[in-house]
Design an enzyme around this catalytic site. Structure first.
Site, mmCIF file in Angstrom:
data_model
loop_
_atom_site.group_PDB
_atom_site.id
_atom_site.type_symbol
_atom_site.label_atom_id
_atom_site.label_comp_id
_atom_site.label_asym_id
_atom_site.label_seq_id
_atom_site.Cartn_x
_atom_site.Cartn_y
_atom_site.Cartn_z
ATOM 1 N N HIS B 263 9.017 17.926 -13.645
ATOM 2 C CA HIS B 263 9.837 18.897 -14.371
ATOM 3 C C HIS B 263 9.344 19.022 -15.819
ATOM 4 O O HIS B 263 9.087 20.132 -16.311
ATOM 5 C CB HIS B 263 11.304 18.448 -14.332
ATOM 6 N N GLU B 264 9.204 17.882 -16.472
ATOM 7 C CA GLU B 264 8.763 17.918 -17.882
ATOM 8 C C GLU B 264 7.339 18.474 -17.989
ATOM 9 O O GLU B 264 6.984 19.080 -18.995
ATOM 10 C CB GLU B 264 8.875 16.541 -18.525
ATOM 11 N N HIS B 267 7.476 22.113 -18.581
ATOM 12 C CA HIS B 267 7.654 22.406 -20.011
ATOM 13 C C HIS B 267 6.334 22.231 -20.764
ATOM 14 O O HIS B 267 5.968 23.030 -21.612
ATOM 15 C CB HIS B 267 8.667 21.434 -20.639
ATOM 16 N N GLU B 293 12.986 26.589 -19.867
ATOM 17 C CA GLU B 293 13.536 25.976 -18.649
ATOM 18 C C GLU B 293 12.976 26.658 -17.405
ATOM 19 O O GLU B 293 12.808 26.028 -16.368
ATOM 20 C CB GLU B 293 15.065 26.029 -18.646
#
Lengths: 499, 499
Positions: B263-264, B267, B293
């Site tokens: 997930h990160e 980003h 996001e």
């Protein structure tokens, strides 16, 4: 609000920015990925610019003028604080704003280049960066010298230790240069009879780390207010409330990494022990680099390489590596032989305390020649080789990595810093001789792993004094005498050539 | 130098300070020892004060006036840059300087208190800090709203995503609130037939770390310009040239830490892919939090929880933990069952993508009530419990840790941020549906662990666009339609209730 109180407010704000700067520096040396270097150099230069702007703000000059005229009403700490504010102000106003930003950028860039070039001994790439940096550094020294009525190199020495002058360093180093070579010969002869027993590795890194953490804590490092990490070049950074020490591990040897951690712990104890009520003021900062080094070297050389501590540490070492107490290889006595082993070597940071001052004298003599114009940077490798041959009998020709490229200092812009190490070593000896006289049963407590008496003594006599007085006065106050090489030479004699 | 060029210089300096700030924030969350908190809060407030001073300098206002009058001569990027400068300037000039410093200090202090209080569910200690912070946050919202002619809460939404308004969020969330509960029931029923096979732990942390590093790299994270570390609350920080992502590991489960890292990474890919030639200018920054996001959720929800990726990842997982390919427990299919498992749960960050929007709607509704004055902070635990019961059928009475104290956001002063997550999720679905249409063989390349086509598409369509246009326009340009819930709902249908 009095002018003095207004100054305290301004310098409190400045201390917050110094905190920011300390975190940035630590991160750059320990955490930053290589590709972040160029953006980081810009960020650090921007911060240096702002700090300079804040410190040299005209309001501060006005407030200093006003505060000075009513200084008699201030207490002793406040007066010393005012003096440190004036010192900071005049050091900073001496420098044009653009020069401050330029030198910060040049220093970060040159240091990053050095890190990249050292493994491949790429002197050609780093030399132009070093030349640009040195040119700016010389300008800084000239500006500061002019303002204070000092020679440029003296101005640099003074910036690291208030009141320090080259003539004092000259005398001290001449004394050591006369004493050490002959002493070294005798030590080498004697030690040849009793070599240490080899310690059988490998030493897994996580076991080394656990051992380091344990002994660093034994010395009194406060992990609620600090960390131990890994970096290319061990250092102590951060701020009193958040003190960051580093070391570097290799699998085939644990002795260096461990002693590196203990050395940095000496710095850290000083930083963590600075006077809490003056934490955000100039008078609450560390006194200067020679005193800072005296605190790391007191721990490392006076205490941690001594028999009392090593008898204690041997237990922790055996536990860490699962070794037997019956095996003489793992005894305190054998650790002591390792940790007091004297050798002519190439590397300053690996040097024993007998040859260490010779490494410093080499660098000091070169620095003076650079500043007097007798030596050009491009001739550094040759000058280094010459100096090493004459002082230590070793040639570094064709070995730049272990020669002139070994230390970060010049590549980071720290000219005038090296003498601090040896002044720190002799200060450490003189302070520790006093501590031994004044603290009952000091050796016994160290042998039990109890550092409370020693650290308590250092807290009240050194750490907690902040910048209340300069180093010269502090040493006289604590030891009853001016700083000389006497205690250092006695210490060497007692440890390396006992009767 | 034109006024516009002078502005570029000023904003370049400001970007260096934003870099400093990013490093400080990362260090505070990952490295700082607890005892360093109070001094750090002061340091961060000082830095926030300086940033605010720089951004609101009267010269910038003058230059903006001058540059605006000749904006027609500028290129499209320069015009967008000027617009972003104006936006930054007006957001910042809306706020009194003392308020900016006060809210930074209050936010750091409250966040640190939350970290200390959460494990023991000590609501009483953290509540007054949260009250002080919220009071300041409301002032900020009012000042910003006044300047822009917006309601206070709209001003906050706008600060995270230019152009975002509560009425759009209301409509979107009403749509999801109508769809999700019924959909959820059906999914739970269906999944009850086919539970995942339990994965046998423990999973040693260093093996998890190796696995994470490998897959993060597979996605395209550039470790020359970034790091992966551990923190209390996973996040992506740093700057484009030095992007820092974090996760947190537990021995009994590797699924969460791994997906957290991926997930990160979404980003991070956005941050590392921002337009290189605009790196130090406002137009080169990330567009807003909903788009940010969308990039993490596109990677996590659309790609990494999908079958193609999990078939690839299963190989790396088996290798990391020494498992056999013949064992169905370690198959891509079983990983897929784990990673698409839907459950009514307490914790937002652990929630699946079906229930996640309900967690967000809870927070959004509470925030609006706080800002409208219908709800007081001291009544938060009760309001939370009510909301959870109504939206998810779960009570959090007496369970503050997994209730209102679970998220850092409010305690760090991030009111108005939560809607970004769900807007990000629906944006991710809409973008990914387009990517699948436009990239030939996308699923196949993902199943081979080749992210080049997808990341290349994202680079040119999203990452490399910086702030050239706002999110609304970007989504229309890339997908051909305004943002709606349609693609998100189709995605959920296809994944969780396929025919």
């Amino acid at each position: 609000m009095t002018p003095y109180e207004a100054l305290e407010n301004s310098f409190r704000d400045i201390s917050h920015l110094l905190h920011v700067s300390a975190v940035l520096y630590w991160d750059e040396a320990t955490m930053m990925p290589l590709g972040g270097g160029s953006a980081r150099a810009n960020a650090m230069a921007a911060l240096a610019g702002i700090l300079h702007e804040r410190i040299t703000a005209p309001e501060i000059g006005d407030l200093l003028d006003q505060a000075r005229s009513s200084a008699d009403d201030l207490g002793v700490w406040e007066r010393a604080n005012l003096h440190q504010m004036e010192r900071t102000w005049s050091q900073n106003t001496a420098l044009p704003h653009e020069l401050v930003k330029a030198i910060q950028l040049a220093a970060t860039t040159c240091e990053q280049t050095w890190r990249a070039c050292r493994p491949s001994e790429d002197w050609t790439t780093v030399l132009p960066k070093l030349e640009s940096l040195f040119k700016l550094q010389r300008e800084v020294a000239e500006y500061m010298g002019e303002q204070q009525g000092l020679a440029p190199y003296d101005a640099l020495l003074d910036s690291y230790e208030e009141g320090l002058r080259a003539n004092f360093v000259d005398e001290t180093f001449a004394d050591l240069k006369a004493f050490l070579p002959g002493f070294l010969e005798k030590v080498l002869e004697r030690q040849a009879q009793k070599p240490p027993l080899p310690l059988p590795g490998p030493f897994p890194l996580n076991q080394q780390e656990q051992l380091g953490l344990k002994l660093v804590q034994t010395l009194g490092f406060d992990f609620e207010h600090g960390r131990l990490d890994v970096s290319h070049h061990p250092f102590c950074g951060g701020v009193p409330d958040d003190t960051r020490i580093t070391t570097r591990y290799t699998e085939d040897d644990f002795l260096h990494a461990l002693m590196g951690s203990l050395h940095e712990t000496g710095h850290a104890l000083y930083q963590q022990g600075l006077p809490a009520q003056w934490r955000e003021q100039p008078v609450g900062e560390a006194l200067g680099m020679a005193i800072h080094e005296s605190q790391s070297l007191l721990m490392e050389m006076q205490v941690c390489r001594g028999r009392s501590f090593l008898n204690y540490a041997a237990g922790a070492v055996r536990e860490a590596f699962g070794a037997s107490a019956d095996d003489p290889v793992w005894s305190g006595e054998n650790l002591h032989r390792h940790y007091t082993r004297v050798e002519r070597g190439y590397i300053r940071v690996d040097a024993d305390e007998v040859t260490y001052p010779l490494h410093i004298i080499l660098r000091y003599e070169i620095e003076k020649q650079l500043f007097s114009g007798q030596l050009e940077l491009r001739d550094l490798p040759d000058a280094w080789d010459e100096g090493m041959k004459s002082l230590l009998g070793l040639s570094t020709a064709g070995n730049l990595k272990d020669g002139v490229m070994q230390d970060v200092h010049w590549f980071g812009g720290l000219f005038g810093y090296f003498p601090s190490y040896t002044l720190g070593a002799i200060t450490a000896a003189q302070l520790f001789a006093t501590a031994r006289r004044e603290i009952d049963g000091l050796s016994d407590s160290i042998e039990r792993g109890d550092f409370t008496p020693l650290v308590g003594w250092l807290r009240s006599h050194v750490h907690g004094q902040g910048r209340l007085m300069n180093a010269d006065v502090l040493v006289r106050n604590v030891t009853g005498e001016p700083l000389t090489t006497a205690a250092f030479k006695s210490h060497l004699q007692a440890r390396y050539l006992p009767d």
